[in-house]
Write an enzyme that holds these catalytic residues in place. Structure first.
Site, PDB file in Angstrom:
ATOM      1  N   GLU A 146      -1.329  -8.833   3.431  1.00 32.27           N
ATOM      2  CA  GLU A 146      -1.124  -9.373   4.778  1.00 32.27           C
ATOM      3  C   GLU A 146      -2.457  -9.657   5.465  1.00 32.27           C
ATOM      4  OE1 GLU A 146      -1.858  -5.077   5.622  1.00 32.27           O
ATOM      5  OE2 GLU A 146      -0.928  -6.254   4.027  1.00 32.27           O
ATOM      6  N   CYS A 160       0.846  -1.196   0.000  1.00 33.64           N
ATOM      7  CA  CYS A 160       0.000   0.000   0.000  1.00 33.64           C
ATOM      8  C   CYS A 160       0.885   1.251   0.000  1.00 33.64           C
ATOM      9  CB  CYS A 160      -0.977  -0.025   1.169  1.00 33.64           C
ATOM     10  SG  CYS A 160      -2.346   1.142   0.966  1.00 33.64           S
ATOM     11  N   HIS A 181      -3.646  -4.830   0.445  1.00 33.23           N
ATOM     12  CA  HIS A 181      -3.100  -5.285   1.727  1.00 33.23           C
ATOM     13  C   HIS A 181      -3.129  -6.808   1.775  1.00 33.23           C
ATOM     14  CE1 HIS A 181      -2.380  -1.654   4.190  1.00 33.23           C
ATOM     15  NE2 HIS A 181      -3.255  -1.106   3.366  1.00 33.23           N
TER      16      HIS A 181
END
Length: 247
Positions: free
Chosen positions: A219, A111, A217
């Site tokens: 993760e 990001c 994102h």
């Protein structure tokens, strides 16, 4: 030996009278641990020599998500829609990105981290997508829905890109929690992923080594939402392991 992955963080200010705290969401470290790496948080600090000493101990660098980059770092005045900035964080992450790029140390940007990579190499940003890009796509819909795992739109990938090869597909769904994006791409980077409206949302280095930035994102997705995103973190950690010292 498992490689050490340095992860940048932001400053969190919960009360005006309290000192700022170092802040990083847990799913970053979870993703690195799942991929076989040892995460170490790089704190917000002001001493460039200390920062360099920390960098030298790391086998790879992950620049995490966060707020807006101060536009003075890419020679533009602030535009309408620019969000809060943290110049101290910029002063940490831009050198980290430049060192890693110059020395070929594996570098992953997530990001804001993808934007940091572009600015560090000489690129620019759209400071606010709604006011600067004519599009019907809402780029912060995962944020407005308050759901990090909400799949907001497709990410179209260059078929020959590292990401397409890792995922085994040219199209994958992503979350979306941003209002800025890459504008002028820096020399040495190539666009390899796009949102349906053409906004660049994935970049890779033009040379050898691991240099990847994604606007989403992953993760937050690599767990139960879509395990295919684990491949990105595994490849990153494996690239870091190549330079890690043996026991």
């Amino acid at each position: 030996m498992k490689p050490y992955i340095g992860i940048s963080c932001g400053a969190f200010r919960d009360r005006d009278w309290c000192p700022p705290a170092n802040f990083l969401r847990k799913n970053y470290t979870d993703a690195i641990i799942t991929a076989g790496g040892l995460p170490l948080i790089i704190p917000v600090l002001e001493d460039i020599e200390v920062l360099r000493a920390l960098y030298d101990r790391m086998d790879g660098i992950l620049i995490s998500g966060g707020g807006d980059i101060d536009p003075r770092f890419y020679n533009e005045p602030p535009q309408a829609g620019l969000g809060p900035t943290d110049p101290m964080r910029d002063e940490i992450e831009l050198p980290l990105a430049r060192w890693a790029i110059e020395e070929g140390k594996p570098l992953l940007g997530i990001c804001r981290g993808s934007q940091v990579i572009n600015v560090a190499m000489g690129g620019t940003l759209y400071q606010d997508i709604p006011s600067q890009i004519h599009t019907q796509l809402v780029h912060d819909s995962s944020f407005t829905r308050q759901d990090w795992t909400y799949m907001a739109h497709e990410l179209q990938l260059e078929p020959e890109s590292k990401l397409a090869q890792l995922f085994g597909t040219n199209c994958i769904m992503t979350n979306s929690l941003h209002h800025q994006s890459l504008k002028d791409l820096a020399p040495g980077l190539r666009a390899v992923g796009w949102a349906p409206d053409g906004v660049v949302e994935a970049i890779e280095g033009a040379g050898e080594g691991f240099l990847v930035g994604v606007q989403c994102h992953p993760e937050a997705l690599q767990g139960a939402a879509d395990t295919r995103w684990q491949a990105l973190f595994r490849d990153f950690v494996e690239s870091c392991a190549v330079g890690a010292p043996a026991l």
